[in-house]
Design a protein around this motif. Structure first.
Motif, short mmCIF file in Angstrom:
data_model
loop_
_atom_site.label_atom_id
_atom_site.label_comp_id
_atom_site.label_asym_id
_atom_site.label_seq_id
_atom_site.Cartn_x
_atom_site.Cartn_y
_atom_site.Cartn_z
N MET A 153 0.84 -1.19 0.00
CA MET A 153 0.00 0.00 0.00
C MET A 153 0.88 1.25 0.00
O MET A 153 0.63 2.20 -0.74
N TYR A 154 1.92 1.22 0.83
CA TYR A 154 2.86 2.34 0.88
C TYR A 154 3.46 2.60 -0.51
O TYR A 154 3.45 3.74 -0.99
N ALA A 155 3.95 1.55 -1.15
CA ALA A 155 4.58 1.70 -2.46
C ALA A 155 3.59 2.22 -3.50
O ALA A 155 3.94 3.07 -4.33
N MET A 156 2.35 1.73 -3.46
CA MET A 156 1.35 2.17 -4.42
C MET A 156 1.05 3.67 -4.26
O MET A 156 1.00 4.41 -5.24
N ASP B 297 2.42 9.46 -6.38
CA ASP B 297 2.84 10.83 -6.04
C ASP B 297 1.94 11.51 -5.01
O ASP B 297 1.76 12.72 -5.05
N TRP B 298 1.38 10.72 -4.10
CA TRP B 298 0.61 11.30 -3.01
C TRP B 298 1.51 11.70 -1.86
O TRP B 298 1.04 12.28 -0.89
N GLY B 299 2.76 11.32 -1.94
CA GLY B 299 3.74 11.74 -0.93
C GLY B 299 3.99 10.70 0.14
O GLY B 299 3.18 9.80 0.38
N ASP B 300 5.15 10.86 0.78
CA ASP B 300 5.59 9.94 1.81
C ASP B 300 4.66 9.96 3.03
O ASP B 300 4.37 8.92 3.62
N TRP B 301 4.19 11.14 3.41
CA TRP B 301 3.34 11.24 4.60
C TRP B 301 2.07 10.42 4.42
O TRP B 301 1.69 9.64 5.29
N ALA C 248 1.52 8.00 2.25
CA ALA C 248 1.87 6.59 2.10
C ALA C 248 2.13 5.95 3.47
O ALA C 248 1.65 4.84 3.74
N ALA C 249 2.86 6.66 4.32
CA ALA C 249 3.16 6.13 5.66
C ALA C 249 1.88 6.04 6.49
O ALA C 249 1.69 5.08 7.24
N LEU C 250 1.00 7.01 6.36
CA LEU C 250 -0.27 7.00 7.08
C LEU C 250 -1.10 5.78 6.70
O LEU C 250 -1.59 5.05 7.56
N ALA C 251 -1.23 5.54 5.40
CA ALA C 251 -2.01 4.38 4.94
C ALA C 251 -1.38 3.07 5.40
O ALA C 251 -2.08 2.15 5.82
N ARG C 252 -0.07 2.99 5.32
CA ARG C 252 0.63 1.77 5.76
C ARG C 252 0.40 1.52 7.24
O ARG C 252 0.03 0.43 7.66
N ASP C 253 0.59 2.56 8.05
CA ASP C 253 0.49 2.41 9.50
C ASP C 253 -0.95 2.17 9.96
O ASP C 253 -1.18 1.37 10.86
N TYR C 254 -1.90 2.85 9.34
CA TYR C 254 -3.30 2.58 9.66
C TYR C 254 -3.67 1.15 9.26
O TYR C 254 -4.40 0.47 9.97
N GLY C 255 -3.17 0.70 8.11
CA GLY C 255 -3.43 -0.66 7.67
C GLY C 255 -2.96 -1.67 8.71
O GLY C 255 -3.68 -2.60 9.06
N LYS C 256 -1.75 -1.48 9.20
CA LYS C 256 -1.20 -2.38 10.22
C LYS C 256 -2.06 -2.35 11.49
O LYS C 256 -2.35 -3.40 12.07
#
Length: 149
Positions: free
Chosen positions: A87-90, A95-99, A101-109
């Motif tokens: 999800m982070y990589a996608m 180009d939605w940005g690192d913030w 991407a990290a938010l989606a990854r961490d919420y997913g976990k």
């Protein structure tokens, strides 16, 4: 529930959607119920100083969401969980940005680990009406928007 609009094009084109939540359950809530609570709270001092977490009527997974959509649409809609890192990589690749991407990854976990697997009775406590189910949201808002676009 309105977060499902992020998956609307995938559902419409591929009858499938993905999130990084695994089989985690969430007390999904319709923003119309949030707005109704906000209006009641703004119009009264009864709720001043209180923190009341709002949820929908049941904790459901995205597999449950797919089952509801399949039933309502009369065809199979599938939920294909993706890993939080994918999800982070996608998101970063879009180009939605690192913030974001990290938010989606961490919420997913967090959600996959059960962080959102609860409900409250606060919508009914504040508004006097029970919160809408995902099925109601899908029938009233989500599916009509798929058909209109």
């Amino acid at each position: 529930m309105q977060n499902m609009f992020m998956a609307a094009d995938f559902i419409k084109q591929q009858d499938q959607f993905s999130f990084a939540m695994g089989d985690g359950k969430m007390g999904m809530i319709d923003t119309r119920d949030i707005a109704a609570c906000a209006a009641k709270c703004a119009a009264s001092d009864q709720w001043d100083g209180q923190t009341l977490e709002l949820t929908g009527p049941e904790a459901i997974s995205y597999s449950d969401v797919a089952a509801v959509l399949s039933d309502l649409m009369g065809k199979t809609v599938s939920y294909a969980p993706m890993s939080p890192d994918d999800m982070y990589a996608m998101i970063e690749g879009a180009d939605w940005g690192d913030w974001m991407a990290a938010l989606a990854r961490d919420y997913g976990k967090a959600y996959a680990a059960g962080w959102g697997d609860f409900t409250t009775s606060n919508v009914k406590k504040i508004t006097g009406k029970p919160p809408r189910s995902f099925k109601e949201f899908a029938e009233e808002v989500f599916l009509p928007s798929l058909q209109a676009s």
